[in-house]
Design a protein around this motif. Structure first.
Motif, PDB file in Angstrom:
ATOM      1  N   GLU A  73     -57.979  24.161 -23.657  1.00 33.32           N
ATOM      2  CA  GLU A  73     -58.418  23.922 -25.031  1.00 33.32           C
ATOM      3  C   GLU A  73     -57.706  22.733 -25.677  1.00 33.32           C
ATOM      4  N   THR A  75     -57.827  19.496 -26.343  1.00 30.27           N
ATOM      5  CA  THR A  75     -58.760  18.377 -26.359  1.00 30.27           C
ATOM      6  C   THR A  75     -58.497  17.481 -27.569  1.00 30.27           C
ATOM      7  N   VAL A  76     -59.114  16.306 -27.537  1.00 30.21           N
ATOM      8  CA  VAL A  76     -58.985  15.395 -28.684  1.00 30.21           C
ATOM      9  C   VAL A  76     -59.477  16.068 -29.952  1.00 30.21           C
ATOM     10  N   GLY A  77     -60.645  16.719 -29.850  1.00 27.80           N
ATOM     11  CA  GLY A  77     -61.206  17.374 -31.030  1.00 27.80           C
ATOM     12  C   GLY A  77     -60.304  18.456 -31.572  1.00 27.80           C
ATOM     13  N   ALA A  78     -59.681  19.229 -30.673  1.00 26.16           N
ATOM     14  CA  ALA A  78     -58.778  20.289 -31.123  1.00 26.16           C
ATOM     15  C   ALA A  78     -57.568  19.698 -31.839  1.00 26.16           C
ATOM     16  N   GLN A  80     -57.315  16.711 -33.352  1.00 21.84           N
ATOM     17  CA  GLN A  80     -57.717  16.134 -34.638  1.00 21.84           C
ATOM     18  C   GLN A  80     -58.055  17.217 -35.647  1.00 21.84           C
ATOM     19  N   GLY A  81     -58.567  18.345 -35.162  1.00 22.59           N
ATOM     20  CA  GLY A  81     -58.867  19.454 -36.062  1.00 22.59           C
ATOM     21  C   GLY A  81     -57.629  20.111 -36.640  1.00 22.59           C
ATOM     22  N   LYS A 116     -57.420   9.361 -41.202  1.00 26.02           N
ATOM     23  CA  LYS A 116     -58.236   8.764 -40.146  1.00 26.02           C
ATOM     24  C   LYS A 116     -57.363   7.974 -39.181  1.00 26.02           C
ATOM     25  N   ALA A 119     -55.743  10.370 -36.945  1.00 23.08           N
ATOM     26  CA  ALA A 119     -56.696  10.831 -35.936  1.00 23.08           C
ATOM     27  C   ALA A 119     -56.833   9.815 -34.810  1.00 23.08           C
ATOM     28  N   ARG A 120     -56.798   8.529 -35.146  1.00 22.52           N
ATOM     29  CA  ARG A 120     -56.885   7.486 -34.113  1.00 22.52           C
ATOM     30  C   ARG A 120     -55.641   7.505 -33.228  1.00 22.52           C
ATOM     31  N   GLU A 123     -56.098  10.286 -30.798  1.00 20.99           N
ATOM     32  CA  GLU A 123     -57.063   9.894 -29.769  1.00 20.99           C
ATOM     33  C   GLU A 123     -56.400   8.975 -28.743  1.00 20.99           C
TER      34      GLU A 123
END
Length: 302
Positions: A73, A75-78, A80-81, A116, A119-120, A123
């Motif tokens: 689990e 992941t990038v999305g996790a 950033q979330g 943001k 978040a970058r 990533e």
């Protein structure tokens, strides 16, 4: 091992006696500008947190807690979330951080751009290594040791990885960009400082030091040996002697450098026409609970 004696003619410290403490950040302060060290450690003058510094704390917090998730689990999305909840947690713990951004539409836009950018950076981290294939042994670990001189070395390491063979890798995240040519040695000093503490505590030299710069995706790796760490210890002891001399003489000489424009104390610095406050009668540098708490948030990104 080389021992350190006070410069005032005092007897050498008794076995086990702590004569003072030093972290990589405070050592870096003195090397940058002795007066900055004085303002932070002796005078304990308040400083206003910058958006860059707080973003570094936020990103470090996300990367720490990312490894609480099951491997699949991560992941990038996790990651950033996690930014929003972690930012809310920081605001709850330190409500004054809300003052980083104006409470109007412009401030909301500025905060959104700030998040943001964080978040970058997360990533970019995932392009540097895959956390699904890593299981750190420790995260945000406090380490300390007392040298024979009585000087206590302490600090927080972002991550320790231990191979099945027992070899240790010290990992540190930086939300800034990698240093240019000629500045790598300064960046590695912090890591060698940590490696020295780990060597003294655990009896083995860490296999690898790894600095991960989330600002540009660069990774700086260095494999230390005992000679490196003995040289680092000599440097740390020399720094402490210089600090003690400054304490004894009251000569905290300012040093103009490229970080002056971002210094909170510029207005009281003689280099810029200011006047420092009077010195305490006899400052004693000892680790206090507040010092230890603030050490957890120290980020050398700028």
């Amino acid at each position: 091992m080389t021992t350190t004696e006070p410069t005032t003619g005092e007897p050498a410290p008794a076995a086990g006696e702590v004569i003072g403490s030093l972290s990589p950040s405070r050592a870096g302060d003195f090397m940058t500008c002795p007066l900055l060290y004085r303002f932070r450690v002796i005078d304990k003058l308040p400083e206003k947190p910058s958006p860059a510094m707080v973003r570094g704390t936020l990103v470090h917090s996300v990367l720490e807690h990312l490894y609480d998730l099951p491997a699949g689990e991560r992941t990038v999305g996790a990651a950033q979330g996690m930014l929003g909840p972690e930012w809310e947690r920081l605001l709850k713990e330190e409500p004054e951080l809300a003052g980083l951004f104006p409470g109007d539409a412009a401030g909301e836009a500025e905060q959104a751009a700030w998040l943001k950018q964080a978040a970058r950076q997360l990533e970019r981290y995932f392009k540097m290594e895959d956390p699904r294939h890593l299981e750190p042994a420790e995260r945000e670990v406090f380490v300390e040791t007392v040298l024979e001189s009585g000087l206590k070395l302490r600090g927080f390491i972002d991550r320790l990885d231990v191979a099945p063979t027992g070899e240790v890798r010290i990992v540190d995240y930086k939300t800034g960009s990698a240093p240019g040519a000629g500045f790598e040695a300064r960046a590695l000093f912090q890591m060698k400082f940590y490696a020295l503490v780990m060597w003294r505590v655990r009896g083995a030299v860490p296999r690898l030091l790894q600095l991960m710069y989330l600002g540009d995706g660069e990774v700086l790796r260095y494999a230390p040996d005992e000679a490196d760490l003995r040289a680092t210890e000599r440097k740390v002891l020399a720094l402490w002697e210089a600090i003690r001399r400054a304490m004894d003489t009251g000569d905290w000489r300012p040093r103009r450098n490229r970080l002056c424009d971002w210094c909170d104390h510029k207005a009281r610095c003689p280099v810029w026409g200011g006047t420092p406050p009077p010195l305490p009668e006899r400052p004693v540098v000892r680790p206090s609970p507040a010092d230890l708490e603030s050490a957890a948030r120290e980020r050398d990104d700028l």
